[in-house]
Design an enzyme around this catalytic site. Structure first.
Site, PDB file in Angstrom:
ATOM      1  CG  MET A 234      -1.768   1.242   1.355  1.00  0.00           C
ATOM      2  SD  MET A 234      -2.884   1.463  -0.068  1.00  0.00           S
ATOM      3  CE  MET A 234      -3.127   3.235  -0.026  1.00  0.00           C
TER       4      MET A 234
ATOM      5  CD  GLU B 252       2.424  -0.435  -3.657  1.00  0.00           C
ATOM      6  OE1 GLU B 252       1.799   0.627  -3.420  1.00  0.00           O
ATOM      7  OE2 GLU B 252       1.890  -1.422  -4.174  1.00  0.00           O
TER       8      GLU B 252
ATOM      9  CD  GLU C  30      -3.414   0.527  -7.673  1.00  0.00           C
ATOM     10  OE1 GLU C  30      -2.293   0.081  -8.005  1.00  0.00           O
ATOM     11  OE2 GLU C  30      -3.673   0.896  -6.515  1.00  0.00           O
TER      12      GLU C  30
END
Length: 877
Positions: free
Chosen positions: A290, A325, A347
């Site tokens: 994340m 990330e 994404e």
């Protein structure tokens, strides 16, 4: 690779929603909260109790009330709000709506427009479910029980730690203070500004104020952690891990240290925070990682590398995930989509960028040819009737979670790659720099990105790209060649490529098509509704579309062109060989071509060494094999498949050679596992021998071979072998090792052992909560007992659902358990189950899985007779 375009003769009447989306505008941004009250700055003080598993909090929020309103509506989930009052002491009446995850604060008289400060006192639970703020219990390498405090807020779970405006368009600054036991390491987005005693055995850590950002990017982690450190320019870098494991973060830290300056330069905006931490979370973590701004979290096996137990595949995975990330620190964090309908902006771009960075720093890994696997994964879903546009309407959080799929990630990445190839890499980079600077600390839509790229390229980027992002599906380009005066004239046309879709909507795209010959030039054309005609070399030469596989489309050739490609297959580069093979198999799946065309290509594939081609080939061979389960044809086809693989395995052998290429170390385990699946007796025997040695001497089995050997042994396990795997799973302290044993157990085909696997996943507490769904999928797909897996999961699905996030990032337990089925009655039962109707997101996942099951059933009906005919013809030759 970048060339000027030859425009097609007509671009009219495109059946698309081109340019339908507008640039970001806060007032028009989708969302559930009213835009009348806007937060500007949060000051949050929380005291988590890691024994009672509760938290108390106080927050003050600087607000702008844009027009006089009698009440404020903001988000909360599972919290108790004790009080809420304005700066003048005016208290609000508080009404909570857990269904909508909202709190309404109503005042005695309307609050005037202007600047205000709201103070809220509240409390709430700290659950084990890996969403919001939660606790993670784990055992360290010495077996001691430890507890970590973790947050995971995407998409809409910041509201579980503090009340706020928990939608991405409501950006604000955050100053976080936390009171916790002294001695714990505490990490958040910004460096600690102050740490001081807060009572007996307690510390109060106050972090510096963040830049403006969305709520879902806030992070807080605390536990018995240590770090290894580095820096890049003025940015402090660290990799955090449970105490005693920090050195295993060194490889990720090295990747971070190299990548950060590369991204600073690429985006034209330096990383704006003073530090960037990578934090490994042991086990209980739903996502792979994340992108919390300045504090990236990972499930530990996607960040920690232990040379004694980690495989080469883990080494590559860590690099890719770190690069992904870190790309989000700009695309997602600095510039954030306005609403979840544009999650692909985060994404898809980060997936593309992870490959660009990995290829830049590791060119021998052949990252771009190997992107074929992602290409195929995206197209498999995008051809189904349950597909959706990259930009889709998102009504609520459950639908938002369902959008984290291969369409947003892999298709999004492929579209970015295609646009970059079309306008050129330098121009594309200049457009990204323009986009980042224009929208820094704010929000954007796809239209904003296309506008920036169009401005620097002087191309109608929106007109082309939006046909791929604002409508679903895949174009199919038809290549027809005619011969005149010794020269080929090629005509290109398009239609929609679908699989198992009885009523596909006709669609048209603007497709940047490339057409090339080995050793020759490459022509480019923007293909629209009208046919495009090109002159292309000799009448009988090898001519291939989608040169280099930079485009997102399928290709179907006329008979003469396909025959020439078959004869000249080995003249093509690996990316084009994989692309051709992938398209031919997909055409069979779509019932547009016979399976024999694909199998003939495979039979002529001699001396193949490319991992990209082998990955594609092994996947399709496995799919055919699964369609033959329970038939007399299966052993005959397995013998053909094993015979195809053995020469390459003979080249590599069981054991790594000194100094061998990295890609050989990745390919070897895949060949071992495939030969085991195709019942190669020598491989089965050697896998068993190596497993027996491994049980007594772990270093005897190299990390690269552990997964394939364990999976082979697990699939054929008897009770004693299964018990050994379970014992090792329970004893394993590393998530990477534990999951290897658990997935080997999930592969067991003995029905008695399948039942034990489901019980282990649901009840043992040994499978990390965030990985239970993956274990159910593994059991359904690898055990060859999918209907039993579904049946056994049904009575425990509700129990499993209590320890995983509601409407999480994947299918429900029952949908996961159905994933390996090819029985239409299971599809019907899944759709009828109440769990599939519990939310919009749950229904989306169930519908996808039901369609997958029905398509598998239909495919099986066609595979059996066609394999039988092809094997018969082959035997008679």
């Amino acid at each position: 690779m970048r060339h000027a375009l030859l425009l097609a003769t007509s671009m009219v009447a495109l059946a698309s929603a081109a340019r339908a989306e507008a640039p970001f505008d806060f007032d028009r941004a989708p969302g559930k909260l009213p835009k009348t009250v806007v937060p500007d700055a949060y000051r949050i003080e929380i005291t988590p109790d890691l024994q009672k598993l509760t938290l108390t909090g106080q927050e003050t929020i600087d607000l702008e009330v844009r027009s006089a309103v009698p009440s404020f509506t903001l988000n909360q989930a599972g919290l108790t709000l004790a009080s809420a009052k304005l700066e003048d002491g005016t208290a609000a009446a508080i009404k909570l709506d857990e269904t909508r995850q909202e709190a309404t604060l109503t005042f005695a008289k309307p609050v005037a427009a202007g600047k205000h400060t709201l103070a809220i006192a509240y409390s709430g639970p700290i659950p084990q479910t890996p969403s919001g703020i939660y606790y993670d219990d784990y055992r360290d390498a010495a077996g001691a029980k430890k507890r970590m405090l973790v947050t995971q807020f995407e998409v809409a779970d910041a509201r579980r730690m503090f009340p706020g405006w928990d939608e991405p368009a409501f950006k604000a600054t955050f100053q976080l203070s936390v009171t916790l036991p002294a001695g714990l390491a505490v990490v958040s987005n910004m460096p600690a500004a102050e740490t001081k005693p807060a009572g007996p055995g307690l510390q109060r850590v106050t972090f510096a104020t963040t830049p403006r950002m969305s709520t879902y990017l806030l992070a807080l982690l605390a536990g018995d952690m240590q770090a290894v450190r580095s820096h890049a320019g003025s940015t402090d870098l660290a990799a955090w891990a449970p105490a005693g494991e920090a050195e295993q973060g060194r490889y990720a830290l090295q990747a971070e240290t190299a990548i950060l300056p590369y991204y600073d330069d690429y985006f034209g905006v330096n990383f704006p925070l003073p530090k960037l931490d990578l934090i490994a979370v042991p086990g209980n973590y739903e996502a792979g990682a994340m992108e919390n701004w300045g504090a990236i979290t990972f499930i530990d096996n996607a960040m920690l590398f232990d040379p004694k137990t980690s495989s080469p595949a883990t080494r590559e995975l860590i690099y890719l995930v770190v690069a992904h990330e870190m790309a989000h620190q700009w695309s997602g964090d600095l510039v954030t989509m306005g609403w979840w309908d544009n999650i692909w902006l985060n994404e898809g771009f980060a997936t593309w960028m992870e490959n660009k960075a990995t290829d830049h720093f590791n060119p021998s890994w052949q990252t771009w040819p190997r992107q074929h696997a992602d290409h195929e994964q995206a197209m498999a879903q995008d051809a189904a009737p349950t597909t959706h546009p990259i930009q889709q309407v998102i009504r609520d959080e459950s639908e938002a979670n369902s959008a984290f799929d291969v369409i947003s990630y892999q298709k999004g990445s492929q579209i970015i790659r295609m646009v970059e190839d079309w306008i050129g890499p330098d121009t594309f980079r200049d457009g990204m720099r323009r986009y980042m600077k224009a929208h820094a600390y704010g929000n954007a839509t796809s239209a904003d990105l296309w506008a920036a790229l169009g401005a620097v390229s002087h191309q109608d980027v929106a007109g082309m790209a939006s046909t791929f992002t604002e409508q679903p599906g895949i174009p199919l380009v038809h290549v027809a060649r005619a011969c005149a005066d010794g020269h080929a004239q090629v005509t290109l046309t398009q239609d929609r490529f679908t699989i198992h879709d009885p009523h596909p909507k006709p669609l048209t795209w603007r497709i940047p098509v490339s057409l090339g010959e080995p050793g020759g030039g490459v022509q480019h054309v923007l293909l629209g509704e009208a046919p495009a005609t090109l002159q292309a070399g000799s009448c009988y030469g090898v001519l291939k579309a989608n040169w280099g596989e930079n485009g997102y489309y399928r290709t179907q050739y006329d008979a003469a062109s396909l025959q020439a490609l078959a004869k000249g297959l080995l003249k093509l580069d690996a990316a084009d060989r994989a692309n051709l093979l992938g398209d031919q198999f997909a055409l069979f799946v779509a019932d547009r071509a016979p399976l024999s065309g694909y199998l003939d290509l495979l039979a002529d594939l001699h001396d193949e060494t490319s991992i990209a081609v082998w990955t594609d080939t092994l996947g399709h061979l496995a799919r055919i094999d699964q369609a033959l389960v329970g038939t007399a044809l299966r052993p005959r086809f397995a013998a053909f498949a094993a015979g195809l693989i053995r020469p390459e395995f003979a080249r590599l052998g069981w054991d790594a050679k000194p100094g061998e290429p990295f890609l050989d170390s990745l390919l070897r385990p895949r060949l071992v596992e495939s030969l085991g699946a195709f019942q190669d007796q020598a491989v089965l025997a050697e896998a068993r021998r190596r497993f027996d040695a491994f049980r007594h001497d772990a270093p005897s089995l190299p990390p690269a071979l552990r997964e394939p050997v364990l999976d082979i042994v697990g699939h054929t396990a008897d009770q004693a072998t299964y018990d050994s795997l379970r014992t090792m799973a329970v004893a394993a302290s590393s998530t990477e090792e534990k999951l290897r044993y658990v997935f080997a157990m999930a592969a067991a085909s003995d029905p008695k052992l399948v039942a034990q696997t489901i019980d282990f996943a649901a009840s043992s507490g040994q499978v990390p909560n965030g990985r239970i769904i993956a274990v159910l999928e593994g059991a359904s797909q690898d055990s060859e007992q999918a209907e039993q897996v579904y049946r056994l999961t049904k009575p425990v699905a509700a129990k499993i659902a209590t320890v995983i996030p509601a409407d999480g990032l994947g299918p429900s337990p029952l949908a996961a358990a159905a994933s390996g089925s090819s029985d239409p009655t299971t599809a019907t039962a899944l759709l009828a189950d109440p769990s599939s109707q519990s939310s919009a997101g749950a229904h989306i996942w169930a519908a996808r899985m039901a369609e997958r099951i029905r398509a598998s059933a239909e495919l099986r009906q066609r595979v059996v007779p066609q394999v039988q005919a092809w094997l018969g013809r082959r035997a008679s030759q």
